[in-house]
Motif scaffolding. Structure first.
Motif, PDB file in Angstrom:
ATOM      1  N   GLU A 101      19.059 -10.186  -2.245  1.00  0.00           N
ATOM      2  CA  GLU A 101      18.249  -9.530  -1.223  1.00  0.00           C
ATOM      3  C   GLU A 101      16.914 -10.257  -1.141  1.00  0.00           C
ATOM      4  N   ASN A 102      16.547 -10.679   0.065  1.00  0.00           N
ATOM      5  CA  ASN A 102      15.357 -11.508   0.273  1.00  0.00           C
ATOM      6  C   ASN A 102      15.420 -12.787  -0.557  1.00  0.00           C
ATOM      7  N   ALA A 107      16.703  -8.107  -7.320  1.00  0.00           N
ATOM      8  CA  ALA A 107      15.877  -7.743  -6.181  1.00  0.00           C
ATOM      9  C   ALA A 107      15.248  -6.376  -6.434  1.00  0.00           C
ATOM     10  N   ASN A 109      14.113  -4.227  -4.174  1.00  0.00           N
ATOM     11  CA  ASN A 109      14.649  -3.201  -3.272  1.00  0.00           C
ATOM     12  C   ASN A 109      15.954  -2.613  -3.815  1.00  0.00           C
ATOM     13  N   ASP A 134       9.176  -7.690  -0.771  1.00  0.00           N
ATOM     14  CA  ASP A 134      10.283  -7.079  -1.504  1.00  0.00           C
ATOM     15  C   ASP A 134       9.761  -5.845  -2.231  1.00  0.00           C
TER      16      ASP A 134
END
Length: 334
Positions: A101-102, A107, A109, A134
């Motif tokens: 994620e990102n 991650a 999040n 994030d």
């Protein structure tokens, strides 16, 4: 094994400048903290991490590298493994190689979202120093499920972007310096949650949490259910991105991006393409001139010479453009 009852879970996320913030955070934790603490720090996927040892030495609570399936215990700090998500699920640790994620695994999040889904009012999210955004969506998830959200005071952070983005997004309940966060948690532990309300499941949040718990290339979860096609492609896999809302996207295999992180990824792609173009033009100039010298002052030699001049002009224009956009010591990733 501790005899104390696990009262809740604290999820802590950090990026650039996060080690210093985590050391000060750990140093201020109370010895009798009734929460389990899960820590996700952005680190390179292949880098060995000594973070658990650093956090362990910094404060009174034991800190260890997270092990998949271990039980969450109060007064214990669990630190994410590089290249793995750290999640909480039904009283246990989950160490997952779900989609990044990102561009990150672990991650922030993903960690925050798992706490929101599993602990609702008993979940706490803390966002420390870092760049980009994030953790902002994750804090929003914790808050939406009745949990408590805290950001390091921007003035106290080496890199205040992440806390600032969270504050601007209005998903932060409280701000405090890293060293004072332990006292905030001690105060939260005195709350009476006996009458807390069990919320109805959030289907989208649950689906995103299941995606993070899956395998790297899992196709068990259908990310297309999350939203309509955005018209953009995923920087990780070049697949189509679905638009979850105006701030977030996810591709078919599960890679997630916020709008800011997606823009940064595009900037990186453009910069890389420009450097490749500059190198190609330089090689074209050299080869064209070499061929012109080899064939001499003939018609074909003039064609090679003209090609060299054209490529050199383009190279100079592109070089000037890169010099304006990039610090004089060169691109940061070289």
């Amino acid at each position: 094994m501790s005899e104390r009852v696990l009262q809740g879970v604290v999820a802590v996320g950090a990026s650039a400048g996060g080690v210093e913030a985590l050391v000060r955070f750990a140093g201020g934790l109370p010895e009798d903290l009734p929460y389990a603490v899960l820590v996700a720090l952005h680190v390179p996927a292949s880098a060995p991490s000594a973070l658990a040892g650093i956090v362990d030495r910094a404060g009174p609570l034991p800190a260890t590298t997270a092990v998949d399936g271990e039980r969450l215990e109060p007064g214990h700090v669990y630190v994410a493994v590089p290249n793995r998500h750290l999640l909480a699920h039904r009283g246990r640790v989950v160490v997952s190689k779900g989609p990044s994620e990102n561009g990150h695994r672990p991650a922030i999040n993903a960690l925050f979202r798992s706490v929101a889904v599993n602990y609702q009012h008993r979940g706490v999210g803390i966002l420390l120093s870092g760049v980009l955004d994030d953790g902002v969506l994750g804090l929003g998830a914790i808050r939406a499920r009745g949990g408590t959200t805290i950001a390091q005071e921007p003035a106290d952070a080496l890199f205040p972007d992440m806390p600032c983005h969270a504050i601007e997004a209005d998903v932060v309940d409280t701000e405090a310096p890293a060293a004072k966060l332990g006292q905030l948690l001690a105060d939260l532990a005195t709350r009476d949650l006996a009458e807390e309300t069990i919320l109805e499941p959030d289907k989208r949040m649950d689906l995103e949490n299941r995606i993070a718990m899956g395998t790297h290339f899992s196709t068990e979860q259908d990310a297309e259910r999350l939203g309509p096609p955005s018209g953009y492609t995923c920087p990780d896999c070049n697949g189509s991105l679905m638009e979850l809302d105006i701030r977030s996207y996810r591709c078919r295999v599960g890679h997630a991006w916020t709008a800011d992180a997606l823009l940064k990824a595009r900037d990186d792609e453009v910069e890389k393409a420009l450097w490749i173009a500059l190198r190609s033009l330089e090689e074209k100039v050299k080869l064209s001139r070499k061929m012109a010298d080899r064939v001499g002052p003939t018609g074909i030699g003039q064609v090679y010479a003209a090609a060299a001049e054209e490529a050199e002009h383009a190279m100079n224009v592109l070089s000037d453009r890169l010099a304006e956009a990039i610090p004089p010591w060169g691109p940061l990733d070289e």
